[in-house]
Design a protein around this motif. Structure first.
Motif, PDB file in Angstrom:
ATOM      1  N   GLN A   1      61.499  22.711  88.680  1.00 29.70           N
ATOM      2  CA  GLN A   1      61.569  23.652  87.584  1.00 29.70           C
ATOM      3  C   GLN A   1      60.985  23.014  86.322  1.00 29.70           C
ATOM      4  O   GLN A   1      60.895  21.785  86.232  1.00 29.70           O
ATOM      5  N   VAL A   2      60.612  23.850  85.372  1.00 28.81           N
ATOM      6  CA  VAL A   2      60.023  23.370  84.130  1.00 28.81           C
ATOM      7  C   VAL A   2      61.093  22.648  83.300  1.00 28.81           C
ATOM      8  O   VAL A   2      62.200  23.152  83.110  1.00 28.81           O
ATOM      9  N   GLN A   3      60.746  21.464  82.836  1.00 26.53           N
ATOM     10  CA  GLN A   3      61.632  20.716  81.942  1.00 26.53           C
ATOM     11  C   GLN A   3      60.821  20.114  80.805  1.00 26.53           C
ATOM     12  O   GLN A   3      59.707  19.631  81.027  1.00 26.53           O
ATOM     13  N   LEU A   4      61.385  20.149  79.614  1.00 24.41           N
ATOM     14  CA  LEU A   4      60.802  19.533  78.430  1.00 24.41           C
ATOM     15  C   LEU A   4      61.894  18.681  77.811  1.00 24.41           C
ATOM     16  O   LEU A   4      62.959  19.199  77.456  1.00 24.41           O
ATOM     17  N   VAL A   5      61.633  17.392  77.665  1.00 26.06           N
ATOM     18  CA  VAL A   5      62.645  16.470  77.162  1.00 26.06           C
ATOM     19  C   VAL A   5      62.105  15.755  75.934  1.00 26.06           C
ATOM     20  O   VAL A   5      61.168  14.962  76.034  1.00 26.06           O
ATOM     21  N   GLU A   6      62.724  16.056  74.777  1.00 26.37           N
ATOM     22  CA  GLU A   6      62.298  15.445  73.518  1.00 26.37           C
ATOM     23  C   GLU A   6      63.035  14.138  73.265  1.00 26.37           C
ATOM     24  O   GLU A   6      64.168  13.947  73.723  1.00 26.37           O
ATOM     25  N   SER A   7      62.399  13.273  72.500  1.00 29.07           N
ATOM     26  CA  SER A   7      63.040  12.047  72.027  1.00 29.07           C
ATOM     27  C   SER A   7      62.370  11.612  70.736  1.00 29.07           C
ATOM     28  O   SER A   7      61.283  12.102  70.401  1.00 29.07           O
ATOM     29  N   GLY A   8      63.036  10.716  70.018  1.00 31.23           N
ATOM     30  CA  GLY A   8      62.427  10.120  68.839  1.00 31.23           C
ATOM     31  C   GLY A   8      62.956  10.600  67.509  1.00 31.23           C
ATOM     32  O   GLY A   8      62.539  10.103  66.465  1.00 31.23           O
ATOM     33  N   GLY A   9      63.867  11.557  67.510  1.00 29.88           N
ATOM     34  CA  GLY A   9      64.431  12.008  66.244  1.00 29.88           C
ATOM     35  C   GLY A   9      65.343  10.944  65.642  1.00 29.88           C
ATOM     36  O   GLY A   9      65.624   9.914  66.241  1.00 29.88           O
ATOM     37  N   GLY A  10      65.800  11.214  64.422  1.00 33.01           N
ATOM     38  CA  GLY A  10      66.696  10.273  63.766  1.00 33.01           C
ATOM     39  C   GLY A  10      66.724  10.483  62.273  1.00 33.01           C
ATOM     40  O   GLY A  10      66.286  11.524  61.762  1.00 33.01           O
ATOM     41  N   TRP A  11      67.239   9.479  61.581  1.00 30.79           N
ATOM     42  CA  TRP A  11      67.362   9.519  60.132  1.00 30.79           C
ATOM     43  C   TRP A  11      66.314   8.603  59.521  1.00 30.79           C
ATOM     44  O   TRP A  11      66.068   7.494  60.011  1.00 30.79           O
ATOM     45  N   VAL A  12      65.724   9.061  58.419  1.00 25.36           N
ATOM     46  CA  VAL A  12      64.730   8.252  57.727  1.00 25.36           C
ATOM     47  C   VAL A  12      64.812   8.580  56.246  1.00 25.36           C
ATOM     48  O   VAL A  12      65.183   9.704  55.866  1.00 25.36           O
ATOM     49  N   GLN A  13      64.493   7.615  55.422  1.00 27.26           N
ATOM     50  CA  GLN A  13      64.425   7.885  53.984  1.00 27.26           C
ATOM     51  C   GLN A  13      63.182   8.710  53.685  1.00 27.26           C
ATOM     52  O   GLN A  13      62.149   8.586  54.367  1.00 27.26           O
ATOM     53  N   ALA A  14      63.284   9.531  52.692  1.00 30.11           N
ATOM     54  CA  ALA A  14      62.121  10.321  52.272  1.00 30.11           C
ATOM     55  C   ALA A  14      60.937   9.388  52.021  1.00 30.11           C
ATOM     56  O   ALA A  14      61.094   8.311  51.434  1.00 30.11           O
ATOM     57  N   GLY A  15      59.769   9.812  52.509  1.00 32.62           N
ATOM     58  CA  GLY A  15      58.581   8.985  52.410  1.00 32.62           C
ATOM     59  C   GLY A  15      58.299   8.188  53.658  1.00 32.62           C
ATOM     60  O   GLY A  15      57.200   7.642  53.816  1.00 32.62           O
ATOM     61  N   GLY A  16      59.278   8.125  54.549  1.00 37.11           N
ATOM     62  CA  GLY A  16      59.131   7.380  55.783  1.00 37.11           C
ATOM     63  C   GLY A  16      58.449   8.172  56.881  1.00 37.11           C
ATOM     64  O   GLY A  16      57.989   9.305  56.665  1.00 37.11           O
TER      65      GLY A  16
END
Length: 123
Positions: A1-16
Motif C-alpha cells: 500500500q502507499v506510504q509516505l513517512v516524513e522526518s526532520g521536523g523540530g525546533w529552530v530559532q528564527a533565521g535557522g
C-alpha cells in the motif's frame, strides 16, 4: 500500500534552517508529482512547494527564495530544505502524492498524505 513517512521536523530559532525528508513506498515514485503542505493551528492546509516527476517546481509566495523542494527518484524520497525560517513558518508539515504527474496547488489535487511533522521557528 502507499506510504509516505516524513522526518526532520523540530525546533529552530528564527533565521535557522531545517531539512525535511519524505520516504515513499508502494507506488512508482518517479511517475508522480509530490508536494509539501503545511497547516498551522486554526488555518487551512496550504501548499509550500510541489515538484513534478521531471522536477518542475512550484512554490508558495511566502517561501519562495527561502525553501527548496527536491527529489531523489532512486531513493523514493522528496526533500524540503528550509532556510531563514520565520515564526510564521511554524506549522505541521505534510508530504503528499499528486493524483498525476503535474503539480497541483490545492490539497484536493493530492491523494495520499504522510502523518505530518512539526516545525517550530521561535523568535
Amino acid at each position: 500500500q502507499v506510504q509516505l513517512v516524513e522526518s526532520g521536523g523540530g525546533w529552530v530559532q528564527a533565521g535557522g534552517s531545517l531539512n525535511l525528508s519524505c520516504v515513499a513506498s508502494g507506488f512508482t515514485f518517479n511517475t508522480y508529482a509530490m508536494a509539501w503542505f503545511r497547516q498551522a493551528p486554526g488555518k487551512d492546509r496550504a501548499l509550500v512547494g510541489a515538484i513534478s516527476w521531471n522536477e518542475n517546481t512550484n512554490y508558495a509566495r511566502a517561501v519562495k527564495g527561502r525553501f527548496t523542494i527536491s527529489r531523489d527518484n532512486a531513493k523514493n524520497t522528496v526533500y524540503l530544505r528550509m532556510n531563514r525560517l520565520k515564526p510564521e513558518d511554524t506549522a505541521v508539515y505534510y508530504c503528499a502524492r499528486g493524483y498525476g504527474s503535474s503539480c497541483a496547488i490545492r490539497p484536493q489535487g493530492y491523494d495520499y498524505w504522510g502523518q505530518g511533522t512539526q516545525v517550530t521557528a521561535s523568535s
